[in-house]
Write an enzyme that holds these catalytic residues in place. Structure first.
Site, PDB file in Angstrom:
ATOM      1  CG  HIS A 150      -2.274   0.560   1.033  1.00 42.90           C
ATOM      2  ND1 HIS A 150      -2.930   0.569  -0.177  1.00 42.90           N
ATOM      3  CD2 HIS A 150      -3.131   1.151   1.911  1.00 42.90           C
ATOM      4  CE1 HIS A 150      -4.123   1.138  -0.030  1.00 42.90           C
ATOM      5  NE2 HIS A 150      -4.258   1.510   1.222  1.00 42.90           N
ATOM      6  CG  ASP A 189      -1.817   0.372  -3.323  1.00 45.39           C
ATOM      7  OD1 ASP A 189      -1.899   1.558  -2.965  1.00 45.39           O
ATOM      8  OD2 ASP A 189      -2.605  -0.505  -2.925  1.00 45.39           O
ATOM      9  CG  ASN A 237      -9.052   5.652   4.612  1.00 48.19           C
ATOM     10  OD1 ASN A 237      -8.383   5.061   3.763  1.00 48.19           O
ATOM     11  ND2 ASN A 237      -9.745   5.016   5.518  1.00 48.19           N
ATOM     12  CG  ASN A 241     -10.648   3.444   1.166  1.00 44.64           C
ATOM     13  OD1 ASN A 241     -11.701   3.459   0.526  1.00 44.64           O
ATOM     14  ND2 ASN A 241     -10.391   2.555   2.099  1.00 44.64           N
TER      15      ASN A 241
END
Length: 192
Positions: free
Chosen positions: A21, A92, A67, A113
């Site tokens: 991530h 990613d 987020n 997100n």
């Protein structure tokens, strides 16, 4: 002088280092390292400024957590007065195999997100994205563990090769524009 805002998506904190991530952070760290520039802590992000071949790159690693990435992107776009066509978000992508990267001028958040937050803050999905394929080699229901997991020792050499290619892609993009860069990189398949 042409100015670009490079946004590498990731999460702050040692537990997220070298995870799938956080590949956006890793690409910008490598880009900054190549140009012997360090990141500094600033408002909503760690920031580095790179000057290369008549271009200025403002490299931003949001410290807002994934987020809320859009908050940092909007702030730095406004502060640096950089138009949406000169930003590049590095992210990613589960839908792409590990052997691929994909540059696009626009496109949906695909459930990511960080991209969702950026779209909400900018009011559009019409901004350039560099999607770094991480594959989807995980059992059903284990997506979060996979995305937040560290690269395996088998994957790592290919990841390093792709990160270096992403740095070259950024430089190419700044010189020849998005269309030519897409033609050069989107069809590549990386292997060791």
């Amino acid at each position: 002088m042409n100015k670009f805002l490079l946004i590498g998506l990731g999460n702050i904190g040692a537990e997220y280092e070298l995870t799938r991530h956080n590949i956006g952070f890793d690409v910008l760290d490598t880009f900054a390292g190549k140009h012997s520039v360090s990141f500094r802590s600033d408002r909503l992000a760690d920031v580095a400024e790179i000057r290369w071949k008549g271009k200025i790159f403002i490299c931003v690693k949001p410290t807002t957590y994934m987020n809320l990435s859009g908050k940092a992107v909007k702030y730095w776009m406004d502060k640096e007065k950089i138009g949406i066509e000169n930003i590049l978000v590095i992210v990613d992508d589960l839908a792409l195999p590990l052997e691929k990267i994909r540059l696009r001028g626009s496109g949906s958040d695909a459930g990511h997100n960080g991209l969702k937050s950026i779209q909400e803050h900018l009011g559009t999905d019409n901004f350039p994205k560099l999607r770094f394929g991480i594959g989807n080699n995980f059992p059903k229901g284990r997506q979060v563990d996979f995305v937040l997991g560290k690269w395996t020792s088998d994957e790592w050499p290919l990841v390093v090769k792709k990160v270096n290619s992403c740095v070259e892609l950024i430089e190419t993009y700044s010189q020849v524009g998005i269309d030519q860069t897409m033609n050069l990189y989107n069809k590549l398949t990386f292997s060791l």
